[in-house]
Write an enzyme that holds these catalytic residues in place. Structure first.
Site, PDB file in Angstrom:
ATOM      1  CG  ASP B 143      57.036 116.615 -96.610  1.00  0.00           C
ATOM      2  OD1 ASP B 143      57.445 116.130 -95.528  1.00  0.00           O
ATOM      3  OD2 ASP B 143      57.688 117.432 -97.281  1.00  0.00           O
ATOM      4  CE  LYS B 206      56.987 120.495 -99.210  1.00  0.00           C
ATOM      5  NZ  LYS B 206      57.241 119.054 -99.425  1.00  0.00           N
ATOM      6  CE  LYS B 242      60.387 120.435 -97.773  1.00  0.00           C
ATOM      7  NZ  LYS B 242      60.233 118.970 -97.847  1.00  0.00           N
TER       8      LYS B 242
END
Lengths: 319, 306
Positions: B143, B206, B242
């Site tokens: 991430d 995300k 996400k």
């Protein structure tokens, strides 16, 4: 005074020849009786209502018919308020209960009026409101006194100081007395000891006489009581009692009716998470029998601490 | 035109799709009006549980804390059989090894934040090493955070190149690109950042690090889902989504699923393409599942601490 002014203006209009119809009677602004959750007054999530009537058949108001989801929301609010309320000093809790009494005193007339609407007489209603105020004062006084009276230092046969102290049990669900003429006094009498001891609670008001419960919520809301400590729902015990006693996040339940079959069922349900369940089914709330520090102790649990100490006698030194 | 040039078609990001803010807010609000009950609710909740990236990203994280979280990931609530596990455990690079070992062959992925998370204020070589360190230690997913400062300064090429470089450093690990929408402020910028990230090779986009408020909201997620949809129509490539931070209640999570289904379709309704970055959501989902099973409202006291 108001009436004469209206009549004067009526004459004036007539004289001017502008309007000869009598002025419309002022529309009274009626209170919406809403429930009290987390320091706010929402309507029931279900959108339902019921209309309680007095003995003469007069409609009292449209009152929220709370659902299990209102109860669920109320428990969330009560749980959230729990650590803050129980963490306050006992003295401060006493101050806030005293403040509740002060606020109730200030709104006496409104309560008397509502009690009279709900079949009381003026005289009886005055006595009941006075008794409710006194009851709050009574428990305000006990807030910082019951703990030392019911605590003990216990003799043990080892090098420990051993003491037991009552502590609040947590979230308490209360079905307020239903078959009760003193709808305000009985409500105050079941709520006050629970919060005096540092618990938070969710209360289902008297189904047939719910007006004072909602107005009492307004008193609570203006007396420094943190939101969520007392949550008041209106509705039918026949719908909600099982939810009150089933909820796993409720630590104790107070039930005030005599129905023995239902009591058995409640005991069984309470066993799911070992709730404390207390029945006040034959208490006369109107007398001194309705107030006692033992009511506080019903929602307390005794915590015992073993604190190791040096054996002073044999070593000859202090600790 | 030469074929080599056609192979790489990068749009001009200064002309990104404008977003109708009022429209997006209203559309997102509609998703919250669906009522999902009983059996569909239980299935939805299990799907939510299976999509969670169980996360601990704190300075005070210890190997013990990470191991405990991994145990929770594998055994969400043993009192209920046939529960799915969560999708992944999300930790800092220094904890990847611990998590990898604790999760063993459970099939749960290890995701690691990297690139000087959460600010991203570090030189490129540090970010690359951070990423490589995580991957070498066994991270299945990375991430990364984008450089919001550069983005606001209009240096889209910098942001693009950085994402592409990190993607290369990831190797086989899937790359989630955190836009930190709370710092991008407008939906137009969120859309632009989404487009840049997807073009540069992101496998997932995300919303947030969870360190900045506001974190994930439904409208912002909707903007990103629509970016994914448009990208899919243009290139045929599926990109995952996400939302992270601020989703702690089951009901809200179910609303997100409705949104994913209605914007992207069934294909995205698996943890390969949709994740929730959350920690407290897991327990709320478990409590709701047990409530549906037993008919009794639950207490957090009877669920493991996360």
């Amino acid at each position: 005074m108001g009436k004469t002014t209206i009549q004067k203006s009526k004459i004036k209009i007539a004289e001017n020849g502008v309007d000869k119809t009598p002025p419309a009677k002022r529309l009274e602004v009626l209170k919406t009786y809403k429930i009290y959750i987390g320091g706010k007054f929402p309507r029931t999530e279900s959108g339902r209502y019921y209309i309680p009537t007095n003995a003469a058949g007069k409609k009292l108001a449209n009152v929220c018919l709370s659902s299990r989801k209102d109860f669920r929301n109320a428990v969330v609010a009560a749980r959230a308020a729990c650590s803050g309320w129980s963490g306050r000093s006992a003295f401060n809790r006493g101050q806030i209960l005293y403040r509740m009494a002060e606020m109730l005193e200030g709104r006496k007339a409104q309560f008397i009026d509502e009690l009279v609407q709900q079949d009381s007489t003026k005289n009886k209603a005055e006595n009941e409101v006075a008794a409710a105020i006194d009851r709050l004062i009574y428990y305000a006084g006990w807030c910082d006194k019951f703990q030392q009276i019911y605590s003990s230092v216990n003799p043990v046969a080892s090098s420990h100081i051993n003491f037991s102290v009552p502590e609040p049990t947590g979230v308490v669900s209360i079905i307020a007395p239903q078959n009760e003429n003193h709808s305000l006094l009985s409500l105050v009498s079941v709520i006050a000891p629970v919060i005096a001891g540092g618990n938070t609670c969710v209360v289902l008001a008297n189904e047939t006489k719910p007006l004072c419960a909602v107005t009492f919520a307004e008193v609570l809301n203006s007396s420094d009581l943190p939101g969520g400590v007392v949550n008041i729902l209106t509705g039918k015990p026949s719908e909600l009692t099982t939810w009150f006693v089933d909820h796993m996040d409720v630590n104790a339940t107070i039930y005030c009716e005599k129905d023995s079959a239902l009591k058995k069922m409640l005991r069984e349900s309470a066993a799911k998470n070992l709730k404390r369940i207390t029945f006040y089914d034959s208490v006369n709330w109107a007398t001194d029998e309705g107030q006692s520090p033992y009511f506080i102790m019903d929602t307390q649990e005794i915590k015992t601490t073993w604190h190791p100490i040096e054996n002073i006698k044999s070593s000859g030194v202090g600790y | 035109m030469a074929t080599a040039k056609q192979a790489i078609q990068i749009p001009d990001f200064s002309f990104s799709t404008p977003i109708d803010q009022v429209g997006v807010n209203e559309r997102a609000d509609r998703f919250t009006k669906r009522s999902i009950k009983k059996e569909s609710k239980v299935n939805g909740l299990k799907l939510v549980l299976n999509m969670i990236d169980l996360t601990t990203l704190e300075g005070k994280d210890t190997p013990g804390k990470v191991k405990q979280l991994c145990y929770k990931a594998m055994h969400p609530h043993d009192a209920v059989p046939d529960l799915p596990t969560v999708a992944a455990v999300c930790v800092y690079p220094s904890m990847v090894k611990v998590a990898k070992k604790a999760l063993g062959n459970s099939g749960i992925k290890v995701a690691s934040v990297a690139t000087a998370f959460p600010s991203g204020q570090a030189p490129k070589d540090v970010k690359l090493r951070d990423t490589k360190y995580a991957v070498q230690n066994g991270a299945d997913e990375v991430d990364m955070v984008i450089s919001r400062g550069k983005f606001h300064a209009g240096e889209y090429n910098f942001v693009f190149d950085e994402i592409a470089a990190i993607k290369e450093a990831c190797g086989p690990a899937r790359l989630k690109v955190i836009l930190e929408t709370g710092e991008l402020v407008t939906y137009d910028k969120v859309r632009k950042a989404s487009d840049i990230a997807m073009q540069a090779g992101a496998d997932f986009i995300k919303t947030s690090t969870g360190k900045i408020q506001p974190a994930a909201t439904m409208p912002v997620t909707l903007v990103m889902l629509e970016a994914i949809r448009d990208f899919y129509y243009k290139t045929g490539k599926m990109i995952g989504m996400k939302p992270a931070g601020g989703i702690s209640k089951s009901k809200l999570a179910l609303h997100y699923l409705v949104m994913v289904k209605e914007v992207l379709g069934e294909a995205w309704l698996s943890n390969e393409w949709f994740r929730f970055g959350a920690s407290s959501l897991a327990n709320d989902v478990l409590m709701q599942i047990v409530k549906e099973k037993t008919g009794v409202y639950q207490s957090a006291n009877y669920f493991s601490i996360d």
